[in-house]
Design a protein around this motif. Sequence first.
Motif, PDB file in Angstrom:
ATOM      1  N   ASP A  33     -66.448  -5.922 -13.497  1.00 60.12           N
ATOM      2  CA  ASP A  33     -67.445  -6.533 -14.396  1.00 60.12           C
ATOM      3  C   ASP A  33     -66.843  -7.738 -15.105  1.00 60.12           C
ATOM      4  O   ASP A  33     -67.462  -8.789 -15.210  1.00 60.12           O
ATOM      5  CB  ASP A  33     -67.903  -5.535 -15.476  1.00 60.12           C
ATOM      6  N   ARG A  34     -65.620  -7.571 -15.600  1.00 55.75           N
ATOM      7  CA  ARG A  34     -64.933  -8.637 -16.336  1.00 55.75           C
ATOM      8  C   ARG A  34     -64.651  -9.829 -15.404  1.00 55.75           C
ATOM      9  O   ARG A  34     -64.844 -10.982 -15.784  1.00 55.75           O
ATOM     10  CB  ARG A  34     -63.629  -8.089 -16.940  1.00 55.75           C
ATOM     11  N   ILE A  35     -64.210  -9.522 -14.191  1.00 49.89           N
ATOM     12  CA  ILE A  35     -63.939 -10.584 -13.209  1.00 49.89           C
ATOM     13  C   ILE A  35     -65.224 -11.335 -12.873  1.00 49.89           C
ATOM     14  O   ILE A  35     -65.229 -12.560 -12.780  1.00 49.89           O
ATOM     15  CB  ILE A  35     -63.256 -10.002 -11.951  1.00 49.89           C
ATOM     16  N   GLU A  36     -66.321 -10.603 -12.728  1.00 54.70           N
ATOM     17  CA  GLU A  36     -67.611 -11.249 -12.451  1.00 54.70           C
ATOM     18  C   GLU A  36     -67.986 -12.184 -13.601  1.00 54.70           C
ATOM     19  O   GLU A  36     -68.354 -13.342 -13.388  1.00 54.70           O
ATOM     20  CB  GLU A  36     -68.712 -10.204 -12.262  1.00 54.70           C
ATOM     21  N   TYR A  37     -67.863 -11.697 -14.834  1.00 55.76           N
ATOM     22  CA  TYR A  37     -68.196 -12.502 -16.015  1.00 55.76           C
ATOM     23  C   TYR A  37     -67.337 -13.770 -16.072  1.00 55.76           C
ATOM     24  O   TYR A  37     -67.848 -14.878 -16.259  1.00 55.76           O
ATOM     25  CB  TYR A  37     -68.007 -11.665 -17.287  1.00 55.76           C
TER      26      TYR A  37
END
Length: 145
Positions: A33-37
Motif C-alpha cells: 500500500d505504501r509503495i503504491e502511494y
Amino acid sequence: EEGPALSEHERIIQEIIVLNRDIEDPEVSKKIDRIEYLTRRIFQQVEQNPGKKQQIDKFMNYYLPNTLKILRAYAQFEAQEIQGENIAAAMRDIEEIMDKLVAGYEKQLDRLFADEAVDISTDITVLEGMLAKDGFTGEEDFKLK
C-alpha cells in the motif's frame, strides 16, 4: 509524449494494486500500500514537473521493475499449496527487503522536492535579511511606545 508515459504510469499502478490484492500476508500488503502511494506521488511530481523526468530514470528502469518482479514472485510463492524450504526462504527474503524498498521510495519522492526546498530556504534567508534591514526583527520593534 504525455499520453504513453501517463498510461505506462497507470499500468504500473494497476499492477501494484492487482498484486496487492493477490497477496494475503497483511504486513507485506501494508508495505505494498505504501509503495503504491509513494509511486503515485512520484509519478504526480514528474507529471507536474516534466523537467524532473530524468531524476526518476533509475527508479523507472531498475527499482520499479525489480519491485514488481519480487512482488509477482511473492504472490506466486504464496499461492503454492505446498511451501518447501526454498519457497519459505525466498518469501522471508522478500518480506525483509520490503522495509528497505519503502524507505528507498520515500527517499526518491523526497529528492524530487530538493529544488523546491532549496528555493524556499533561499526565499526565507532573503526575507529574514529584508526584515532585519527594515528594522522589523526583535520584539522591541513591535512594542507600543
